[in-house]
Design an enzyme around this catalytic site. Sequence first.
Site, PDB file in Angstrom:
ATOM      1  N   LYS A 151       0.832  -1.157   0.051  1.00 33.20           N
ATOM      2  CA  LYS A 151      -0.073  -0.040   0.034  1.00 33.20           C
ATOM      3  C   LYS A 151       0.808   1.247  -0.028  1.00 33.20           C
ATOM      4  O   LYS A 151       1.864   1.219   0.002  1.00 33.20           O
ATOM      5  CB  LYS A 151      -0.854   0.005   1.349  1.00 33.20           C
ATOM      6  CG  LYS A 151      -0.051  -0.066   2.517  1.00 33.20           C
ATOM      7  CD  LYS A 151      -1.079  -0.266   3.686  1.00 33.20           C
ATOM      8  CE  LYS A 151      -0.625  -0.207   4.876  1.00 33.20           C
ATOM      9  NZ  LYS A 151      -1.151  -0.620   6.123  1.00 33.20           N
ATOM     10  N   TYR A 163      16.203  28.977  11.547  1.00 34.18           N
ATOM     11  CA  TYR A 163      14.931  29.939  11.821  1.00 34.18           C
ATOM     12  C   TYR A 163      15.047  29.859  13.445  1.00 34.18           C
ATOM     13  O   TYR A 163      15.273  29.019  14.005  1.00 34.18           O
ATOM     14  CB  TYR A 163      13.674  29.280  11.310  1.00 34.18           C
ATOM     15  CG  TYR A 163      13.681  29.582   9.815  1.00 34.18           C
ATOM     16  CD1 TYR A 163      13.467  30.628   9.461  1.00 34.18           C
ATOM     17  CD2 TYR A 163      13.546  28.356   8.808  1.00 34.18           C
ATOM     18  CE1 TYR A 163      13.361  31.254   8.183  1.00 34.18           C
ATOM     19  CE2 TYR A 163      13.468  28.876   7.609  1.00 34.18           C
ATOM     20  CZ  TYR A 163      12.971  30.199   7.264  1.00 34.18           C
ATOM     21  OH  TYR A 163      13.148  30.382   5.988  1.00 34.18           O
TER      22      TYR A 163
END
Length: 402
Positions: free
Chosen positions: A43, A298
């Site tokens: 899957k 950041y």
Amino acid sequence: MTRPIRLLINPAAMTHNLGRVRDLLRQATSDFPATPRVWAVIKADAYGHGIETAVRAFVEADGLAMLDFEEAVRSRKAGWTKPILMLEGVFEPDDLQTCERYDLCPVVHEQSQIDMIGAYRFGRPIHVYLKLDTGMHRLGFAPEQYRQAFDALCSLQSAGKLASIGHMTHFACADEPDGIDVPLAVFNGTVHGLPGSRCVANSAAVLAHTRKIVDGIDSGVGTREGGAEDAGCMVSAPSRPSAGPVSAVHWVRPGICLYGASPLVDRPANQLGLQASMTLVSRVLSVRMVRSGDGIGYSYLYRARQDMRVAVVACGYADGYPRHAPSGTPVVVNGQRATLAGRVSMDMLTVDVSHLPRVNVGDEVILWGEGGPSIDEVAQASETIGYELLTAVTPRVPRVLL
Ligand SMILES: *Cc1c(COP(=O)(O)O)cnc(C)c1O
């Protein structure tokens, strides 16, 4: 030059891992007349590896399991002729036409799906698996509803709509030492005496509890000598010398371990003999000195405690690298271990290479996989699981088939 990030896919490792699972199953069931058959779970685009690649790599599997009908059709078009199990069954009546046309074996977990089968006019019967909810409370019939659902499917079988009815369940806690004891008892108690193949185990259950599963599985039938109608789809059952403990055809459904990741926290993939089939690699874009006390990235989430050398790597969360990977998450630069320093940004991340004075622009960085940290190490550092990382690499990262 193109941006240097690549996702390397190694089909030979996938084939190796399937063989490894088979070896473990054989060892655990050596005194039984038949080794469980394997649905290779593919899957989510084969856990990010690509359906067509998986079809070739898992050619020795007994069947493929997935949930997306488009992926199932792609598997058939890629040449897969053995059974295909649809783990969530049909979503709408048209899916039954796809099941019939492409020989797909849907799970039945809901009354609405039984109704759809009842209303559909079949040209030829299909194989199904009835799903029991043994406590996970996600999909499946409750134990007290199960026999009634089974009877309803038997009527549809008599009406010529169904070729066979198998039994399946899914374990919520297979990664825990006693995690399958209660649900397995519920499963065995509920399907006891019913004809049809049994299908129970994900990777964790296969790796940790094979013996319990095989010991616990009640043979159920004994009467039908395993004809195609019991085999779960089109393969015929192996001839059995004796009606041993496993007389119903018995399937397992490993997924994650086939891709070289471990579902068990205390057993790393390499200890289990599994090989990484997905490697995320990139290169150093820039190397700079950062002074003690300065911030990196950041929000200056990381501050240098002494003068540092920092490598900037072309890999960020827009590539599927986890943004939550904290400073300290392992990476391999030029064959040497190093760790993240500072927040992962969209297209880049920063690595402390103070101890690696020779690292330079253009050097290879392995984010996870062969030659790098294992995907489970990166997942653990980022408070997620290997499954999420494998399936999250974004389309902008070029795939390279090894
Ligand atoms: C995904 C899935 C599996 C495979 O699980 P792994 O943990 O990847 O081995 C098996 N059965 C069902 C129903 C699934 O959804």
